[in-house]
Design an enzyme around this catalytic site. Structure first.
Site, PDB file in Angstrom:
ATOM      1  N   GLN A 166       0.818  -1.220   0.000  1.00  0.00           N
ATOM      2  CA  GLN A 166       0.000   0.000   0.000  1.00  0.00           C
ATOM      3  C   GLN A 166       0.847   1.265   0.000  1.00  0.00           C
ATOM      4  O   GLN A 166       0.372   2.326  -0.395  1.00  0.00           O
ATOM      5  CB  GLN A 166      -0.947   0.010   1.214  1.00  0.00           C
ATOM      6  CG  GLN A 166      -1.960  -1.117   1.232  1.00  0.00           C
ATOM      7  CD  GLN A 166      -2.967  -1.040   0.084  1.00  0.00           C
ATOM      8  OE1 GLN A 166      -3.116  -0.021  -0.589  1.00  0.00           O
ATOM      9  NE2 GLN A 166      -3.677  -2.135  -0.158  1.00  0.00           N
ATOM     10  N   THR A 224       7.730 -19.319 -16.151  1.00  0.00           N
ATOM     11  CA  THR A 224       7.882 -18.269 -17.162  1.00  0.00           C
ATOM     12  C   THR A 224       7.306 -16.960 -16.636  1.00  0.00           C
ATOM     13  O   THR A 224       6.206 -16.933 -16.089  1.00  0.00           O
ATOM     14  CB  THR A 224       7.168 -18.683 -18.463  1.00  0.00           C
ATOM     15  OG1 THR A 224       7.763 -19.900 -18.913  1.00  0.00           O
ATOM     16  CG2 THR A 224       7.301 -17.623 -19.546  1.00  0.00           C
ATOM     17  N   CYS A 311     -10.387  -6.499   0.413  1.00  0.00           N
ATOM     18  CA  CYS A 311      -9.658  -6.599  -0.851  1.00  0.00           C
ATOM     19  C   CYS A 311      -9.214  -8.021  -1.109  1.00  0.00           C
ATOM     20  O   CYS A 311      -8.938  -8.398  -2.222  1.00  0.00           O
ATOM     21  CB  CYS A 311      -8.460  -5.666  -0.866  1.00  0.00           C
ATOM     22  SG  CYS A 311      -7.263  -6.032   0.408  1.00  0.00           S
TER      23      CYS A 311
HETATM   24  N1  PLP Z   1      -0.247  -6.758   1.419  1.00  0.00           N
HETATM   25  C1  PLP Z   1      -1.112  -5.744   1.580  1.00  0.00           C
HETATM   26  C2  PLP Z   1      -0.837  -4.701   2.625  1.00  0.00           C
HETATM   27  C3  PLP Z   1      -2.275  -5.677   0.801  1.00  0.00           C
HETATM   28  O1  PLP Z   1      -3.132  -4.662   0.972  1.00  0.00           O
HETATM   29  C4  PLP Z   1      -2.501  -6.696  -0.157  1.00  0.00           C
HETATM   30  C5  PLP Z   1      -3.743  -6.687  -0.954  1.00  0.00           C
HETATM   31  O2  PLP Z   1      -4.691  -6.060  -0.661  1.00  0.00           O
HETATM   32  C6  PLP Z   1      -1.544  -7.710  -0.319  1.00  0.00           C
HETATM   33  C7  PLP Z   1      -0.435  -7.702   0.494  1.00  0.00           C
HETATM   34  C8  PLP Z   1      -1.711  -8.785  -1.346  1.00  0.00           C
HETATM   35  O3  PLP Z   1      -1.318  -8.300  -2.615  1.00  0.00           O
HETATM   36  P1  PLP Z   1      -1.801  -9.037  -3.958  1.00  0.00           P
HETATM   37  O4  PLP Z   1      -3.227  -8.680  -4.169  1.00  0.00           O
HETATM   38  O5  PLP Z   1      -0.915  -8.474  -5.012  1.00  0.00           O
HETATM   39  O6  PLP Z   1      -1.576 -10.490  -3.763  1.00  0.00           O
END
Ligand code: PLP
Length: 370
Positions: A166, A224, A311
Site C-alpha cells: 500500500q 515463465t 480486498c
Molecule cells: N499486502 C497488503 C498490505 C495488501 O493490501 C494486499 C492486498 O490487498 C496484499 C499484500 C496482497 O497483494 P496481492 O493482491 O498483489 O496479492
C-alpha cells in the site's frame, strides 16, 4: 461496470495509461524471456527494463528484484524462504499472517503503531529474527516507524521485511536509508496490472525459492515470467515514482472528506487518525451500523468502498487490524475503508458523503425507534 464513484484504490488502483500501453505492446509480441533467439531476447529486455524501474521505486539495486505473481506470493517467499525464526506485527495483511504458523506476533498500540518495547523485548529473548512489519496498513493507512524498527532488528542481528504493497507510490521508499532488507510490492496497487509483484532483496541472502523447476529469477522463482504484466508493472512503477508529488493533493481531498463526514454525521469516528497515515486512506466508522450494510448501500448508489480486509476476501468479516488496536466491537462493526487516488474527483467524494449522511440518519432513527 464502472461505478459512479470508485473509492477503493487500496483494493486495486485503476490501470495507469502508461501501464495500459506497455501491457498492450507486449501482448502483441511473442517471446519467452528464457529463449536465446531474437524474440526471446526482446522479451528479456522488457523484463529487465521493468526490473530497473521497480528497483528505482524501492531504492534498491536491480539485481535484488525477484518478480512474483503479486504481493501475496512475494510475502510468502520472504517469510517461508527465511532460515531465521519469524515475527510479524498483529496488523499485517492476511498473506503475511498466514504465511508461517510458527511466527511470533508483535502487538500494536491503540493507534495501530507497533509497540517498540514489546518488539525489543521479543528480540532480546529470542535472538536474531526475520521481522515483518508493513510500511503502511491497508485498512487504516497507519504508517509504521520503519527506520526505528530496523535499528532494533539489526541491533539483535536480525533482518527486516516490509510489506510495501500500500505504501509504494504513496510515500517515498528508500530501502537503504530506512534499513529495510526485504520489501514486497504489488503492481495492481500502484496502477499496474493484476498478476505481477516483486520481492526486493537489498541485503543478505536471497530467500529459498518456493517454486522450483526452471531457473528463472536467478533460481528464486521458477516459472515463465508474466512479461506483459511485468512490463505494465515497470511503467506503473516509473509513473508512481515520478508522480509522488500528487500525494499532498490526495491528502487534502481525504482530509476534506473526513471533515465533511464528521460534519454530516457527528457520530463518525476516524480510526487511525492522530498518527502518520497514507495520504489516500480513511477508515471511518458509523457506530451502530453494520459495515456490510454500508458497503451494499453504497454499492447500490454506485459507490465502491470496502469493509475490513475486503480486498482479499470479497466478504466482510471482523477486522483483525481494528481488534489489535483495541477498537470496541460496536465501532469496529460499523467501520469501512474509503481509499482515494490522484484522479479521484470531488463529485465522487460528494456522492459518498450524501450516502454517509443518509446511512447515519437511518442508524439514528433505528435507535430512536428501539
Ligand atoms: N499486502 C497488503 C498490505 C495488501 O493490501 C494486499 C492486498 O490487498 C496484499 C499484500 C496482497 O497483494 P496481492 O493482491 O498483489 O496479492
Amino acid at each position: 461496470m464502472t461505478p459512479a464513484a470508485y473509492l477503493d484504490w487500496n483494493a486495486t488502483a485503476p490501470l495507469r495509461p502508461e501501464a495500459h500501453a506497455a501491457l498492450l505492446g507486449v501482448l502483441a509480441a511473442t517471446g519467452n524471456p528464457s529463449s536465446v533467439h531474437a524474440a526471446g531476447r526482446a522479451a528479456r529486455r522488457v523484463v529487465e527494463e521493468a526490473r530497473a524501474e521497480v528497483a528505482a521505486l524501492a531504492g534498491a539495486p536491480a539485481d535484488g528484484v525477484i518478480f512474483t505473481s503479486g504481493g501475496t506470493e512475494a510475502n510468502a517467499l520472504a517469510l517461508c524462504g527465511s532460515a531465521l525464526p519469524v515475527a510479524v506485527s498483529a496488523v499485517e495483511h492476511a498473506s503475511v499472517l498466514a504465511a508461517r504458523d510458527d511466527a511470533a506476533r508483535i502487538p500494536v498500540g491503540g493507534d495501530g503503531v507497533v509497540a517498540l518495547d514489546a518488539l525489543d523485548a521479543m528480540l532480546a529473548a529470542r535472538g536474531p529474527m526475520l521481522v515483518s512489519v508493513m510500511i503502511a496498513n491497508n485498512e487504516t493507512g497507519v504508517i509504521q516507524p520503519v527506520a526505528a524498527i530496523a535499528e532494533l532488528v539489526h541491533a539483535r542481528g536480525g533482518r527486516l521485511h516490509c510489506d510495501a504493497v500500500q505504501a509504494a507510490g504513496r510515500v517515498v521508499i528508500d530501502m537503504a536509508s530506512q534499513g529495510i532488507d526485504l520489501l514486497t510490492v504489488s503492481a495492481h496497487k500502484l496502477g499496474g496490472a493484476q498478476g505481477a509483484g516483486a520481492l526486493v532483496v537489498r541485503s543478505g541472502p536471497r530467500p529459498a525459492g518456493q517454486l522450483r523447476g526452471g531457473g528463472q529469477e536467478q533460481g528464486s522463482r521458477a516459472g515463465t515470467e508474466n512479461v506483459a504484466a511485468i512490463a505494465a508493472f515497470g511503467a506503473a512503477a516509473r509513473a508512481a515514482r515520478t508522480g509522488l508529488s500528487a500525494a499532498q493533493a490526495v491528502a487534502r481531498m481525504r482530509d476534506r472528506l473526513e471533515e465533511a463526514a464528521c460534519r454530516v454525521a457527528p457520530v463518525t469516528r476516524i480510526l487511525g487518525a492522530g498518527v502518520p497515515r497514507l495520504c489516500n486512506t480513511s477508515c471511518l466508522a458509523l457506530p451502530g451500523a453494520e459495515a456490510a450494510t454500508l458497503v451494499m448501500a453504497m454499492d447500490l448508489a454506485g459507490i465502491a468502498i470496502s469493509a475490513g480486509a475486503a480486498c482479499s476476501s470479497g466478504k466482510v468479516r471482523a477486522s483483525h487490524v481494528l481488534a489489535a488496536m483495541g477498537v470496541p466491537a460496536e465501532i469496529a462493526a460499523g467501520a469501512v475503508r474509503v481509499s482515494l487516488g490522484p484522479s479521484t474527483t470531488s463529485a465522487e467524494t460528494d456522492a459518498f458523503l450524501r450516502q454517509w449522511a443518509t446511512q447515519a440518519e437511518r442508524v439514528a432513527s433505528r435507535r430512536a425507534a428501539a
